[in-house]
Design a protein around this motif. Sequence first.
Motif, PDB file in Angstrom:
ATOM      1  N   ASP A 137      -7.192  -0.845  14.991  1.00 10.97           N
ATOM      2  CA  ASP A 137      -5.997  -1.604  15.353  1.00 10.97           C
ATOM      3  C   ASP A 137      -5.181  -0.772  16.341  1.00 10.97           C
ATOM      4  O   ASP A 137      -4.716   0.325  15.999  1.00 10.97           O
ATOM      5  N   ASN A 191       1.524   3.342   4.620  1.00 12.40           N
ATOM      6  CA  ASN A 191       0.998   4.362   3.714  1.00 12.40           C
ATOM      7  C   ASN A 191       1.628   5.714   4.027  1.00 12.40           C
ATOM      8  O   ASN A 191       2.140   5.937   5.122  1.00 12.40           O
ATOM      9  N   TYR A 251      -5.122  -4.884  10.995  1.00 14.43           N
ATOM     10  CA  TYR A 251      -4.168  -5.882  10.497  1.00 14.43           C
ATOM     11  C   TYR A 251      -4.296  -7.157  11.331  1.00 14.43           C
ATOM     12  O   TYR A 251      -4.298  -7.116  12.565  1.00 14.43           O
ATOM     13  N   VAL A 268      -4.744  -7.001   5.764  1.00 16.18           N
ATOM     14  CA  VAL A 268      -5.395  -5.782   6.229  1.00 16.18           C
ATOM     15  C   VAL A 268      -6.821  -5.752   5.701  1.00 16.18           C
ATOM     16  O   VAL A 268      -7.105  -6.214   4.600  1.00 16.18           O
ATOM     17  N   ARG A 269      -7.727  -5.227   6.519  1.00 21.72           N
ATOM     18  CA  ARG A 269      -9.117  -5.062   6.103  1.00 21.72           C
ATOM     19  C   ARG A 269      -9.607  -3.699   6.539  1.00 21.72           C
ATOM     20  O   ARG A 269      -9.068  -3.089   7.473  1.00 21.72           O
ATOM     21  N   ASN A 270     -10.636  -3.215   5.840  1.00 22.59           N
ATOM     22  CA  ASN A 270     -11.311  -1.986   6.253  1.00 22.59           C
ATOM     23  C   ASN A 270     -12.373  -2.401   7.265  1.00 22.59           C
ATOM     24  O   ASN A 270     -13.542  -2.604   6.926  1.00 22.59           O
ATOM     25  N   TRP A 291      -7.675   7.357   7.589  1.00 21.24           N
ATOM     26  CA  TRP A 291      -7.279   6.121   6.910  1.00 21.24           C
ATOM     27  C   TRP A 291      -6.800   5.088   7.928  1.00 21.24           C
ATOM     28  O   TRP A 291      -7.196   3.924   7.882  1.00 21.24           O
ATOM     29  N   THR A 300       0.830  -1.209   0.000  1.00 22.20           N
ATOM     30  CA  THR A 300       0.000   0.000   0.000  1.00 22.20           C
ATOM     31  C   THR A 300       0.860   1.253   0.000  1.00 22.20           C
ATOM     32  O   THR A 300       0.437   2.309  -0.489  1.00 22.20           O
ATOM     33  N   LYS A 324      -9.426   3.162  10.308  1.00 20.91           N
ATOM     34  CA  LYS A 324     -10.334   2.151   9.743  1.00 20.91           C
ATOM     35  C   LYS A 324      -9.663   0.809   9.502  1.00 20.91           C
ATOM     36  O   LYS A 324     -10.353  -0.198   9.342  1.00 20.91           O
ATOM     37  N   ARG A 325      -8.326   0.781   9.450  1.00 25.53           N
ATOM     38  CA  ARG A 325      -7.641  -0.450   9.044  1.00 25.53           C
ATOM     39  C   ARG A 325      -7.312  -1.340  10.230  1.00 25.53           C
ATOM     40  O   ARG A 325      -6.863  -0.875  11.282  1.00 25.53           O
TER      41      ARG A 325
END
Length: 712
Positions: free
Chosen positions: A56, A86, A102, A113-115, A96, A9, A99-100
């Motif tokens: 996370d 990122n 891991y 990784v997911r949203n 950003w 990413t 929301k992630r």
Amino acid sequence: MPQLAFANTFWDKYEQLEKPVRAGVRKAMKKFQQLSVAELHADKGLHLESVEKAADRRMRTIRITDFWRGVVLAPDDGSDTFLLVNVVPHDKAYEWAAKRLYTINSATRGLEVRNAVVIEQLTPVLEHKAAQASARLFDGLSDASLSRLGIDDGTLRAARTILDKPQLEAFASLFPEDQFEVLQFLAEGYDEDTVWREVVALRRPADAGPYDPDDLSSAIANTHSRITVVTGAEELEDILTKPFAAWRIFLHPAQRRVAYRATFGGPAQVSGGPGTGKTVVALHRVKHLLQRSPRTSRILLTTYTTALAQSLRENLALLLEDDALLRHVDITTVDALARDVVRRLRGSVPRLCDDADERFRWRKIRQSLALDWSEQFLSQEYRHVVLAQSIGTEDEYLRAVRRGRGSALGPVKRVQVWRAVKMFEEGLRKDGKCTYLQLCAEAARLLNRTAETPYAHVVVDEAQDLHPVQWRVLRGAVTPGPDDLFITGDPHQRIYDSRVSLGSLGIPVAGRSSRLRINYRSTEEILRWAAQLMQEETVESLSGDGLDSLAGYRSLLHGHRPSLADFSREEAELTAVVEKVRSWVAGGVAPTDIAVTARFHQTLDKVRARMERAGLPVVMVKDGPTHQDDGLRLATLHAMKGLEFRCVAVIGVTAGAFPFPPAVTPLDVDPMQHRTDMLTERCLLFVACTRAREELHVSHSGKGSRFLPSEQ
């Protein structure tokens, strides 16, 4: 000292950053090489801080510049591996990062990784709708089966709401990468064991121990396809200053398994759609063979065009970084190899007959013999039957199986055709000329008569367009045996009409074939749009022993949907493409990362004049490298083969250009050849569109091609 790793990413965005921001990244990353973990947390310039309300708890941000922040996954288990995920503007960085989430895949042991926020918001709504549906996409699979394949509880709940494949695709940017690929394979109809073998086993470490959901360092080390680990300051500086092309030498597990397999028992084949890394695999295979071959052995790395051969030379030099090793590799086209073989073994090479001369000769022969067939038919019969099967006598031609030819020829008609063939060959011989394919046929004959072959190994890239006589040259250039031929290609990119059965040429690949399915170049949006160009087309496999499909072919990247624009006049279309290029440049894309492509040179000449008037430098892509020249690239569709750019504009996609009537055999002349020619025309447009990594613009003035998708 801390260990630093970079997620894909980050690399997806790094090239687009302005120079001051890149400099800030290098400065910040060097601190991870110079300071201890405690010093990193205390450094005021780096400003390593937590993200409030993050999904996370390990998420941190660091200062890159006053207006840019890096997002870092920081260890909280006593380890010292930091992952840069990122680099985004200050205000967006916290949103950003929050929301992630891991996690570590229980099956592959890789980091994903997911949203998490969006998935949690969507799932209850979708559960309500799914409860009212008569069937859902994964109803036939138990929770235990999905869990065995690495689907965790968070993904499982959402997956159970999915009704069909389009709805699954909507989760592509939300679900963890490995888990999404598992679900996509299952949705395509693959059974549980096949998905384990083709997806999970390729990523799972051979020595995988007990599953530990908190072992971040091990998970990072296991995720070769999406994470790059840096072990020293010199390596850090090297990779942060290399061009984007350097990053194409990193291998996904499926690619590494093939490229670095200790040995193959004979010829091996790797196929896959555009952007799946076939060329990268070929380059790494050369590196592997160099490392295990005697220094006296020579390796041939070959491809279809001069421009592609030059590109291979540059990328192999980048990968090897050792001129001594590079000197053991000959990098050339098959035609150039054939010319060298004939010159070396016969002493001289006839003058080459170009396409226009060849067409003229067939036309004169047709008129002289008053034949009913067109010069196009005669040329194709000579190419696809006589040369393809090494036919040297009339009796052989009378007995030949005319594979792929749709017009029946009885004995009387075959005698007439054979007379035309002999006139063609005798006319060339009298003039001291030969065609490229005749030259290859002669080289193959000479190689078969020699006691020693010139190469220990032959690696072939872009193999889909090679003619049988070119394959005979390669077969004759290396002794049959382990690791003799390593072949990569994609039948969906077959833009020249070459049908081949590798087994019949002494190149059996059964049991030594691999397929790559993940596109690392284009976004999923570009990929899906381009795939519509090939929808419902039947494509013969690379080896000629079955059919090939784009099923399961996908991208891990996401971006803008391609734009399709139609204009009433060409002037308006040309004005629009200039404005499109201007907008890309204004958005930070370097001109060298932009290409405008069209079918005809005349169209490109008009584009060039418009671009130059607009103050935009241009470079014409022809037969040689242009990497050192500044300016956006202008190229015919055929010249785009093997290239890639951040942004691509494909213009002039009209009904008269695709399909182009002179390139298509009339249906009443040969129905089979007509279908093959139409498929080749589709492949040409497909190849051009899949050269785009981030943005694709397609346009036409007047009536658009029938190949274009009906929906934008």
